[in-house]
Design a protein around this motif. Sequence first.
Motif, PDB file in Angstrom:
ATOM      1  N   LEU A  35      42.877  -4.175  10.121  1.00  0.00           N
ATOM      2  CA  LEU A  35      41.817  -3.707   9.236  1.00  0.00           C
ATOM      3  C   LEU A  35      41.778  -2.188   9.090  1.00  0.00           C
ATOM      4  CD1 LEU A  35      38.960  -6.148  10.316  1.00  0.00           C
ATOM      5  CD2 LEU A  35      40.496  -6.335   8.354  1.00  0.00           C
ATOM      6  N   GLU A  36      42.751  -1.480   9.648  1.00  0.00           N
ATOM      7  CA  GLU A  36      42.791  -0.023   9.431  1.00  0.00           C
ATOM      8  C   GLU A  36      42.916   0.314   7.956  1.00  0.00           C
ATOM      9  OE1 GLU A  36      45.532   1.862   8.283  1.00  0.00           O
ATOM     10  OE2 GLU A  36      46.839   0.126   8.061  1.00  0.00           O
ATOM     11  N   VAL A  37      43.435  -0.616   7.173  1.00  0.00           N
ATOM     12  CA  VAL A  37      43.635  -0.394   5.745  1.00  0.00           C
ATOM     13  C   VAL A  37      42.308  -0.242   5.002  1.00  0.00           C
ATOM     14  CG1 VAL A  37      43.646  -2.836   5.083  1.00  0.00           C
ATOM     15  CG2 VAL A  37      45.019  -1.185   3.781  1.00  0.00           C
ATOM     16  N   LEU A  38      41.208  -0.664   5.595  1.00  0.00           N
ATOM     17  CA  LEU A  38      39.916  -0.555   4.931  1.00  0.00           C
ATOM     18  C   LEU A  38      39.533   0.891   4.640  1.00  0.00           C
ATOM     19  CD1 LEU A  38      37.784  -3.205   6.881  1.00  0.00           C
ATOM     20  CD2 LEU A  38      38.957  -3.459   4.690  1.00  0.00           C
ATOM     21  N   VAL A  39      40.066   1.822   5.410  1.00  0.00           N
ATOM     22  CA  VAL A  39      39.827   3.248   5.150  1.00  0.00           C
ATOM     23  C   VAL A  39      41.022   3.882   4.445  1.00  0.00           C
ATOM     24  CG1 VAL A  39      39.469   5.505   6.222  1.00  0.00           C
ATOM     25  CG2 VAL A  39      38.209   3.514   7.051  1.00  0.00           C
ATOM     26  N   ARG A  40      42.208   3.563   4.882  1.00  0.00           N
ATOM     27  CA  ARG A  40      43.414   4.191   4.313  1.00  0.00           C
ATOM     28  C   ARG A  40      43.652   3.779   2.873  1.00  0.00           C
ATOM     29  NH1 ARG A  40      48.498   2.181   4.176  1.00  0.00           N
ATOM     30  NH2 ARG A  40      47.941   0.554   5.671  1.00  0.00           N
ATOM     31  N   GLY A  41      43.433   2.491   2.566  1.00  0.00           N
ATOM     32  CA  GLY A  41      43.709   2.012   1.224  1.00  0.00           C
ATOM     33  C   GLY A  41      45.171   2.196   0.862  1.00  0.00           C
ATOM     34  N   ASP A  42      45.423   2.585  -0.387  1.00  0.00           N
ATOM     35  CA  ASP A  42      46.805   2.823  -0.819  1.00  0.00           C
ATOM     36  C   ASP A  42      47.084   4.312  -1.030  1.00  0.00           C
ATOM     37  OD1 ASP A  42      45.282   3.300  -3.054  1.00  0.00           O
ATOM     38  OD2 ASP A  42      46.301   1.822  -4.336  1.00  0.00           O
ATOM     39  N   ARG A  43      46.286   5.169  -0.400  1.00  0.00           N
ATOM     40  CA  ARG A  43      46.514   6.610  -0.534  1.00  0.00           C
ATOM     41  C   ARG A  43      47.823   7.008   0.151  1.00  0.00           C
ATOM     42  NH1 ARG A  43      41.335   6.070   1.400  1.00  0.00           N
ATOM     43  NH2 ARG A  43      39.630   6.673   0.021  1.00  0.00           N
ATOM     44  N   PRO A  44      48.522   7.976  -0.403  1.00  0.00           N
ATOM     45  CA  PRO A  44      49.712   8.497   0.285  1.00  0.00           C
ATOM     46  C   PRO A  44      49.292   9.346   1.478  1.00  0.00           C
ATOM     47  CG  PRO A  44      49.242   9.811  -1.661  1.00  0.00           C
ATOM     48  CD  PRO A  44      48.283   8.648  -1.704  1.00  0.00           C
ATOM     49  N   ALA A  70      38.382  -3.510  -1.731  1.00  0.00           N
ATOM     50  CA  ALA A  70      39.637  -4.262  -1.795  1.00  0.00           C
ATOM     51  C   ALA A  70      39.857  -5.088  -0.530  1.00  0.00           C
ATOM     52  CB  ALA A  70      40.807  -3.302  -2.005  1.00  0.00           C
ATOM     53  N   GLY A  71      39.348  -4.607   0.598  1.00  0.00           N
ATOM     54  CA  GLY A  71      39.547  -5.328   1.851  1.00  0.00           C
ATOM     55  C   GLY A  71      38.358  -6.141   2.302  1.00  0.00           C
ATOM     56  N   SER A  72      37.361  -6.270   1.444  1.00  0.00           N
ATOM     57  CA  SER A  72      36.129  -6.945   1.852  1.00  0.00           C
ATOM     58  C   SER A  72      36.351  -8.413   2.201  1.00  0.00           C
ATOM     59  CB  SER A  72      35.070  -6.832   0.743  1.00  0.00           C
ATOM     60  OG  SER A  72      35.531  -7.434  -0.457  1.00  0.00           O
ATOM     61  N   GLU A  73      37.224  -9.108   1.460  1.00  0.00           N
ATOM     62  CA  GLU A  73      37.470 -10.515   1.761  1.00  0.00           C
ATOM     63  C   GLU A  73      38.186 -10.663   3.098  1.00  0.00           C
ATOM     64  OE1 GLU A  73      39.399 -12.650  -1.328  1.00  0.00           O
ATOM     65  OE2 GLU A  73      37.863 -12.221  -2.847  1.00  0.00           O
ATOM     66  N   LEU A  74      39.133  -9.770   3.374  1.00  0.00           N
ATOM     67  CA  LEU A  74      39.827  -9.803   4.655  1.00  0.00           C
ATOM     68  C   LEU A  74      38.855  -9.571   5.804  1.00  0.00           C
ATOM     69  CD1 LEU A  74      42.387  -9.863   6.399  1.00  0.00           C
ATOM     70  CD2 LEU A  74      42.685  -7.421   5.890  1.00  0.00           C
ATOM     71  N   LEU A  75      37.971  -8.602   5.654  1.00  0.00           N
ATOM     72  CA  LEU A  75      36.993  -8.309   6.697  1.00  0.00           C
ATOM     73  C   LEU A  75      36.058  -9.498   6.911  1.00  0.00           C
ATOM     74  CD1 LEU A  75      35.557  -6.449   8.674  1.00  0.00           C
ATOM     75  CD2 LEU A  75      34.307  -5.449   6.739  1.00  0.00           C
ATOM     76  N   ALA A  76      35.551 -10.050   5.822  1.00  0.00           N
ATOM     77  CA  ALA A  76      34.630 -11.178   5.942  1.00  0.00           C
ATOM     78  C   ALA A  76      35.305 -12.391   6.576  1.00  0.00           C
ATOM     79  CB  ALA A  76      34.081 -11.545   4.564  1.00  0.00           C
ATOM     80  N   SER A  77      36.598 -12.545   6.362  1.00  0.00           N
ATOM     81  CA  SER A  77      37.297 -13.725   6.880  1.00  0.00           C
ATOM     82  C   SER A  77      37.459 -13.711   8.396  1.00  0.00           C
ATOM     83  CB  SER A  77      38.674 -13.847   6.213  1.00  0.00           C
ATOM     84  OG  SER A  77      39.554 -12.815   6.648  1.00  0.00           O
ATOM     85  N   VAL A  78      37.422 -12.515   8.997  1.00  0.00           N
ATOM     86  CA  VAL A  78      37.630 -12.421  10.449  1.00  0.00           C
ATOM     87  C   VAL A  78      36.365 -12.021  11.203  1.00  0.00           C
ATOM     88  CG1 VAL A  78      40.060 -11.869  10.139  1.00  0.00           C
ATOM     89  CG2 VAL A  78      38.398 -10.013  10.347  1.00  0.00           C
ATOM     90  N   LEU A  90      28.102  -9.640   7.345  1.00  0.00           N
ATOM     91  CA  LEU A  90      29.089  -9.552   8.410  1.00  0.00           C
ATOM     92  C   LEU A  90      28.575  -9.934   9.788  1.00  0.00           C
ATOM     93  CD1 LEU A  90      30.793  -6.201   7.381  1.00  0.00           C
ATOM     94  CD2 LEU A  90      31.572  -8.528   6.902  1.00  0.00           C
ATOM     95  N   TYR A  91      27.314  -9.695  10.082  1.00  0.00           N
ATOM     96  CA  TYR A  91      26.820  -9.875  11.441  1.00  0.00           C
ATOM     97  C   TYR A  91      25.929 -11.107  11.622  1.00  0.00           C
ATOM     98  CZ  TYR A  91      28.688  -5.318  12.648  1.00  0.00           C
ATOM     99  OH  TYR A  91      29.545  -4.263  12.886  1.00  0.00           O
ATOM    100  N   LEU A  92      25.014 -11.338  10.699  1.00  0.00           N
ATOM    101  CA  LEU A  92      24.030 -12.390  10.914  1.00  0.00           C
ATOM    102  C   LEU A  92      24.618 -13.799  10.995  1.00  0.00           C
ATOM    103  CD1 LEU A  92      20.957 -11.185   8.843  1.00  0.00           C
ATOM    104  CD2 LEU A  92      21.554 -10.779  11.238  1.00  0.00           C
TER     105      LEU A  92
END
Length: 345
Positions: A194-203, A223-231, A272-274
């Motif tokens: 999930l580090e990609v949630l901040v990095r995104g696709d920036r160079p 863009a990463g919200s579904e990945l985060l919610a899934s885990v 995410l938490y409840l």
Amino acid sequence: MRFGTDVGIRAVGVWLPETLDTAAQAVEEGRLPPEVAERMGVTALPIATEISAPDMAVRAARIALDRAGWDGGDIDVLVHTWIYHQGHDMWSPPHYIAKLLGAEGCLPLALHQGCDGGGLALQDAALRLTADPAVRRALVTASDRFVLPGIDRWNFQPSMPLGDSGTAILLERSPGADAPFALLAVNTYVAPDLEVLVRGDRPFADMPMQVELPFSVLDSARAGSELLASVAYDHITSLVTSTLQDAGVDADDERLRYVVLPRIGTSGVTALYLPALNDLLDVEYLRFDDLTGHLGCGDWGADLNDLYEGRILAPGDMALLIGAGAGLTWVCALVQAADDSEQGS
């Protein structure tokens, strides 16, 4: 990671600027879409205008030291944590904080990880107290000042506005009866994907803020919200379960009264938490972000301070504190109010 009653939280302190930027003002001036303001569930943010981030940490630390009856020279280790620019480049804020507090004999350390820095600094300080006989007292500080042109505090991340603060937590080994809380356990759960949630696709850049100004994680987080919610459900479940197990506390223990939710806005905690917490625990949820928003690493100290000043925990009661930060790392801590001391000052 179990600490039992060997590590006490001797005192806490928070310094918040008096100036507030309200959500209503931000909407009226076109700085915040009204539908986003509604999802945030935050009324106002504290804004530091004439003080640096490290100086806010110093003020918070002085409040905590005064409550404990200590001076700076009593501190053996200082761990300072933050998210955003501390005012100088290639510089060590914890050494500055130690100097102003008169903590000349302590080891100043920096922990720069993300929003979970407050919880990880708490864990690091507690580990040093238990592992090194020479370390008996520790200070954890956090501070941030989120300002343009680098950060747009209302639009940095989806539905999670940022407030300015300085916070401080004093810990001691083998605490006496006057320590308001025992730190029973602290645990982490890490999800590097999930580090990609901040990095995104920036160079990759050659210097800070080179690629984007003001810096924002709106696009990458969405863009990463579904990945985060899934885990999130499984990770939070594992984290809370392991923290309670380490402390030897059952999920239905009547002394476990509260979960202090992270200061990330209404939509964030709801999504995410409840779901996981509702299935695990039958407790009351506490949210303290109405007039602060997200304080970054400072959430942890501010939450403990609100528990302390509000006299929320009766003697022997317990509360779970939980949060996460860029990486991604979740952190959970279990604290217990002392049986034979009164909270408050």
